[in-house]
Design a protein around this motif. Structure first.
Motif, PDB file in Angstrom:
ATOM      1  N   LEU A   1       0.829  -1.202   0.000  1.00  0.00           N
ATOM      2  CA  LEU A   1       0.000   0.000   0.000  1.00  0.00           C
ATOM      3  C   LEU A   1       0.868   1.258   0.000  1.00  0.00           C
ATOM      4  O   LEU A   1       0.603   2.221  -0.743  1.00  0.00           O
ATOM      5  CB  LEU A   1      -0.908  -0.011   1.226  1.00  0.00           C
ATOM      6  N   ILE A   2       1.926   1.246   0.799  1.00  0.00           N
ATOM      7  CA  ILE A   2       2.820   2.404   0.872  1.00  0.00           C
ATOM      8  C   ILE A   2       3.580   2.590  -0.440  1.00  0.00           C
ATOM      9  O   ILE A   2       3.728   3.715  -0.939  1.00  0.00           O
ATOM     10  CB  ILE A   2       3.793   2.240   2.054  1.00  0.00           C
ATOM     11  N   GLY A   3       4.066   1.495  -1.022  1.00  0.00           N
ATOM     12  CA  GLY A   3       4.787   1.594  -2.289  1.00  0.00           C
ATOM     13  C   GLY A   3       3.907   2.121  -3.404  1.00  0.00           C
ATOM     14  O   GLY A   3       4.322   2.980  -4.198  1.00  0.00           O
ATOM     15  N   ALA A   4       2.671   1.613  -3.476  1.00  0.00           N
ATOM     16  CA  ALA A   4       1.740   2.081  -4.497  1.00  0.00           C
ATOM     17  C   ALA A   4       1.408   3.557  -4.296  1.00  0.00           C
ATOM     18  O   ALA A   4       1.332   4.328  -5.259  1.00  0.00           O
ATOM     19  CB  ALA A   4       0.459   1.239  -4.460  1.00  0.00           C
ATOM     20  N   THR A   5       1.234   3.949  -3.045  1.00  0.00           N
ATOM     21  CA  THR A   5       0.934   5.353  -2.744  1.00  0.00           C
ATOM     22  C   THR A   5       2.094   6.250  -3.156  1.00  0.00           C
ATOM     23  O   THR A   5       1.886   7.330  -3.746  1.00  0.00           O
ATOM     24  CB  THR A   5       0.653   5.523  -1.239  1.00  0.00           C
ATOM     25  N   ALA A   6       3.316   5.812  -2.871  1.00  0.00           N
ATOM     26  CA  ALA A   6       4.501   6.619  -3.187  1.00  0.00           C
ATOM     27  C   ALA A   6       4.624   6.866  -4.691  1.00  0.00           C
ATOM     28  O   ALA A   6       4.903   7.988  -5.126  1.00  0.00           O
ATOM     29  CB  ALA A   6       5.756   5.936  -2.654  1.00  0.00           C
ATOM     30  N   VAL A   7       4.400   5.823  -5.499  1.00  0.00           N
ATOM     31  CA  VAL A   7       4.577   6.003  -6.939  1.00  0.00           C
ATOM     32  C   VAL A   7       3.430   6.833  -7.533  1.00  0.00           C
ATOM     33  O   VAL A   7       3.636   7.602  -8.478  1.00  0.00           O
ATOM     34  CB  VAL A   7       4.704   4.637  -7.653  1.00  0.00           C
ATOM     35  N   VAL A   8       2.240   6.725  -6.960  1.00  0.00           N
ATOM     36  CA  VAL A   8       1.120   7.543  -7.431  1.00  0.00           C
ATOM     37  C   VAL A   8       1.356   9.011  -7.089  1.00  0.00           C
ATOM     38  O   VAL A   8       1.099   9.907  -7.916  1.00  0.00           O
ATOM     39  CB  VAL A   8      -0.207   7.039  -6.826  1.00  0.00           C
ATOM     40  N   ILE A   9       1.860   9.286  -5.897  1.00  0.00           N
ATOM     41  CA  ILE A   9       2.177  10.666  -5.522  1.00  0.00           C
ATOM     42  C   ILE A   9       3.250  11.239  -6.448  1.00  0.00           C
ATOM     43  O   ILE A   9       3.163  12.391  -6.904  1.00  0.00           O
ATOM     44  CB  ILE A   9       2.637  10.732  -4.048  1.00  0.00           C
ATOM     45  N   ALA A  10       4.272  10.421  -6.739  1.00  0.00           N
ATOM     46  CA  ALA A  10       5.321  10.874  -7.657  1.00  0.00           C
ATOM     47  C   ALA A  10       4.735  11.190  -9.029  1.00  0.00           C
ATOM     48  O   ALA A  10       5.104  12.190  -9.658  1.00  0.00           O
ATOM     49  CB  ALA A  10       6.403   9.800  -7.783  1.00  0.00           C
ATOM     50  N   GLU A  11       3.806  10.363  -9.481  1.00  0.00           N
ATOM     51  CA  GLU A  11       3.155  10.585 -10.763  1.00  0.00           C
ATOM     52  C   GLU A  11       2.376  11.902 -10.750  1.00  0.00           C
ATOM     53  O   GLU A  11       2.418  12.677 -11.717  1.00  0.00           O
ATOM     54  CB  GLU A  11       2.211   9.406 -11.063  1.00  0.00           C
ATOM     55  N   LEU A  12       1.665  12.175  -9.661  1.00  0.00           N
ATOM     56  CA  LEU A  12       0.899  13.420  -9.551  1.00  0.00           C
ATOM     57  C   LEU A  12       1.807  14.642  -9.549  1.00  0.00           C
ATOM     58  O   LEU A  12       1.428  15.718 -10.024  1.00  0.00           O
ATOM     59  CB  LEU A  12       0.049  13.394  -8.278  1.00  0.00           C
ATOM     60  N   LEU A  13       3.014  14.472  -9.004  1.00  0.00           N
ATOM     61  CA  LEU A  13       3.975  15.582  -8.947  1.00  0.00           C
ATOM     62  C   LEU A  13       4.784  15.719 -10.234  1.00  0.00           C
ATOM     63  O   LEU A  13       5.648  16.582 -10.334  1.00  0.00           O
ATOM     64  CB  LEU A  13       4.930  15.385  -7.756  1.00  0.00           C
ATOM     65  N   GLY A  14       4.513  14.841 -11.188  1.00  0.00           N
ATOM     66  CA  GLY A  14       5.226  14.905 -12.452  1.00  0.00           C
ATOM     67  C   GLY A  14       6.588  14.253 -12.422  1.00  0.00           C
ATOM     68  O   GLY A  14       7.397  14.450 -13.330  1.00  0.00           O
ATOM     69  N   ILE A  15       6.851  13.459 -11.382  1.00  0.00           N
ATOM     70  CA  ILE A  15       8.134  12.753 -11.266  1.00  0.00           C
ATOM     71  C   ILE A  15       7.941  11.352 -11.828  1.00  0.00           C
ATOM     72  O   ILE A  15       7.257  10.517 -11.249  1.00  0.00           O
ATOM     73  CB  ILE A  15       8.595  12.671  -9.793  1.00  0.00           C
ATOM     74  N   GLY A  45       9.540   7.938 -14.517  1.00  0.00           N
ATOM     75  CA  GLY A  45      10.733   7.239 -14.968  1.00  0.00           C
ATOM     76  C   GLY A  45      11.280   6.288 -13.919  1.00  0.00           C
ATOM     77  O   GLY A  45      10.694   6.079 -12.850  1.00  0.00           O
ATOM     78  N   PRO A  46      12.450   5.693 -14.217  1.00  0.00           N
ATOM     79  CA  PRO A  46      13.041   4.688 -13.330  1.00  0.00           C
ATOM     80  C   PRO A  46      13.316   5.195 -11.920  1.00  0.00           C
ATOM     81  O   PRO A  46      13.257   4.415 -10.966  1.00  0.00           O
ATOM     82  CB  PRO A  46      14.351   4.323 -14.040  1.00  0.00           C
ATOM     83  N   ILE A  47      13.603   6.488 -11.764  1.00  0.00           N
ATOM     84  CA  ILE A  47      13.907   7.012 -10.435  1.00  0.00           C
ATOM     85  C   ILE A  47      12.671   6.926  -9.541  1.00  0.00           C
ATOM     86  O   ILE A  47      12.722   6.448  -8.403  1.00  0.00           O
ATOM     87  CB  ILE A  47      14.412   8.464 -10.515  1.00  0.00           C
ATOM     88  N   ALA A  48      11.531   7.381 -10.058  1.00  0.00           N
ATOM     89  CA  ALA A  48      10.294   7.325  -9.278  1.00  0.00           C
ATOM     90  C   ALA A  48       9.869   5.882  -9.034  1.00  0.00           C
ATOM     91  O   ALA A  48       9.509   5.503  -7.912  1.00  0.00           O
ATOM     92  CB  ALA A  48       9.186   8.084 -10.010  1.00  0.00           C
ATOM     93  N   THR A  49       9.932   5.065 -10.083  1.00  0.00           N
ATOM     94  CA  THR A  49       9.530   3.665  -9.963  1.00  0.00           C
ATOM     95  C   THR A  49      10.431   2.925  -8.986  1.00  0.00           C
ATOM     96  O   THR A  49       9.968   2.216  -8.085  1.00  0.00           O
ATOM     97  CB  THR A  49       9.580   2.972 -11.337  1.00  0.00           C
ATOM     98  N   GLY A  50      11.741   3.097  -9.170  1.00  0.00           N
ATOM     99  CA  GLY A  50      12.700   2.418  -8.297  1.00  0.00           C
ATOM    100  C   GLY A  50      12.626   2.899  -6.863  1.00  0.00           C
ATOM    101  O   GLY A  50      12.746   2.105  -5.919  1.00  0.00           O
ATOM    102  N   GLY A  51      12.405   4.196  -6.682  1.00  0.00           N
ATOM    103  CA  GLY A  51      12.320   4.736  -5.321  1.00  0.00           C
ATOM    104  C   GLY A  51      11.116   4.207  -4.571  1.00  0.00           C
ATOM    105  O   GLY A  51      11.215   3.815  -3.393  1.00  0.00           O
ATOM    106  N   ALA A  52       9.962   4.164  -5.242  1.00  0.00           N
ATOM    107  CA  ALA A  52       8.747   3.647  -4.599  1.00  0.00           C
ATOM    108  C   ALA A  52       8.891   2.160  -4.295  1.00  0.00           C
ATOM    109  O   ALA A  52       8.492   1.684  -3.222  1.00  0.00           O
ATOM    110  CB  ALA A  52       7.541   3.882  -5.498  1.00  0.00           C
ATOM    111  N   ALA A  53       9.465   1.410  -5.227  1.00  0.00           N
ATOM    112  CA  ALA A  53       9.679  -0.024  -5.012  1.00  0.00           C
ATOM    113  C   ALA A  53      10.658  -0.253  -3.864  1.00  0.00           C
ATOM    114  O   ALA A  53      10.465  -1.159  -3.042  1.00  0.00           O
ATOM    115  CB  ALA A  53      10.191  -0.678  -6.291  1.00  0.00           C
ATOM    116  N   ALA A  54      11.699   0.576  -3.799  1.00  0.00           N
ATOM    117  CA  ALA A  54      12.683   0.434  -2.724  1.00  0.00           C
ATOM    118  C   ALA A  54      12.057   0.708  -1.362  1.00  0.00           C
ATOM    119  O   ALA A  54      12.367   0.025  -0.371  1.00  0.00           O
ATOM    120  CB  ALA A  54      13.851   1.387  -2.966  1.00  0.00           C
ATOM    121  N   LEU A  55      11.165   1.679  -1.301  1.00  0.00           N
ATOM    122  CA  LEU A  55      10.485   1.992  -0.042  1.00  0.00           C
ATOM    123  C   LEU A  55       9.657   0.796   0.423  1.00  0.00           C
ATOM    124  O   LEU A  55       9.714   0.393   1.591  1.00  0.00           O
ATOM    125  CB  LEU A  55       9.588   3.220  -0.233  1.00  0.00           C
TER     126      LEU A  55
END
Length: 211
Positions: A158-172, A174-184
């Motif tokens: 739930l936290i990982g999915a939330t992190a990548v969705v927030i990054a998407e909303l902020l316009g972030i 690519g691999p950095i956003a995807t990898g960062g959310a997955a790492a979290l």
């Protein structure tokens, strides 16, 4: 490039879940080669199939790209022929499972967001993608799904999915956003495994039974 990266993440997660799902099935009951491989594939592909049904993206990606079936079946076959050896590296399998959980949560949420679903819906879809296959496996082996009863499993997804969705909303993107959310998601899951941390249970609940 982004599509290629997501495909690679998806296939790595598929293989990791197939290994862990087949191993879990092997421990739970006596199965033949069909049972081990089938439950490994269900664990690996079930969440993605549920995701695609929810998103009305049919037929599911599993049946459109032979690589998903091949990778999942390979994981199940490896466990069938070398399961006794893999038990010796159970920690490594837990790491792979955490990686699969993380990658599926992120790719599921991104697919939903890419199809125009709202943030809350994308987060739910990402979480279901991550835990759906394991839930189906547990139901088929007659167990209470682990996602409902023990461990930090759904919470990291739930936290990982939330992190990548927030990054998407902020316009972030690519691999950095995807990898960062997955790492979290991965770190939270592994902390739970290492310290045997469970999600909260209702006050007065009986202690969990071993096994």
């Amino acid at each position: 490039m982004a599509t290629t990266a997501l495909l690679i993440f998806d296939l790595v997660g598929t293989f990791a879940f197939a290994l862990n799902g087949a191993l879990t099935a092997l421990r739970a009951t006596r199965l033949d080669i069909v049972g081990v491989v089938t439950l490994g594939m269900i664990t690996a592909l079930g969440g993605g199939a549920i995701r695609d049904i929810f998103l009305d993206s049919l037929p599911p990606a599993t049946f459109l790209d032979w690589r998903y079936l091949a990778v999942a079946a390979s994981g199940g076959l490896i466990v069938f022929f070398a399961g006794h050896r893999l038990e010796r590296i159970n920690r490594a399998i837990n790491v792979l499972d955490a990686a699969g959980l993380s990658l599926f949560a992120v790719t599921g949420a991104l697919k939903a967001a890419g199809l125009g679903f709202g943030p809350a819906q994308a987060i739910i879809v990402g979480t279901i993608t991550a835990v759906g296959g394991g839930t189906l496996r547990d139901v088929l082996t007659g167990r209470v799904p682990s996602v409902l009863s023990s461990g930090l499993y759904a919470v990291p997804a739930l936290i990982g999915a939330t992190a990548v969705v927030i990054a998407e909303l902020l316009g972030i993107r690519g691999p950095i956003a995807t990898g960062g959310a997955a790492a979290l998601c991965f770190v939270i899951r592994m902390v739970g495994v290492h310290f045997d941390v469970n999600a909260p249970v209702p006050p007065g609940s009986p202690p969990a039974k071993d096994g």
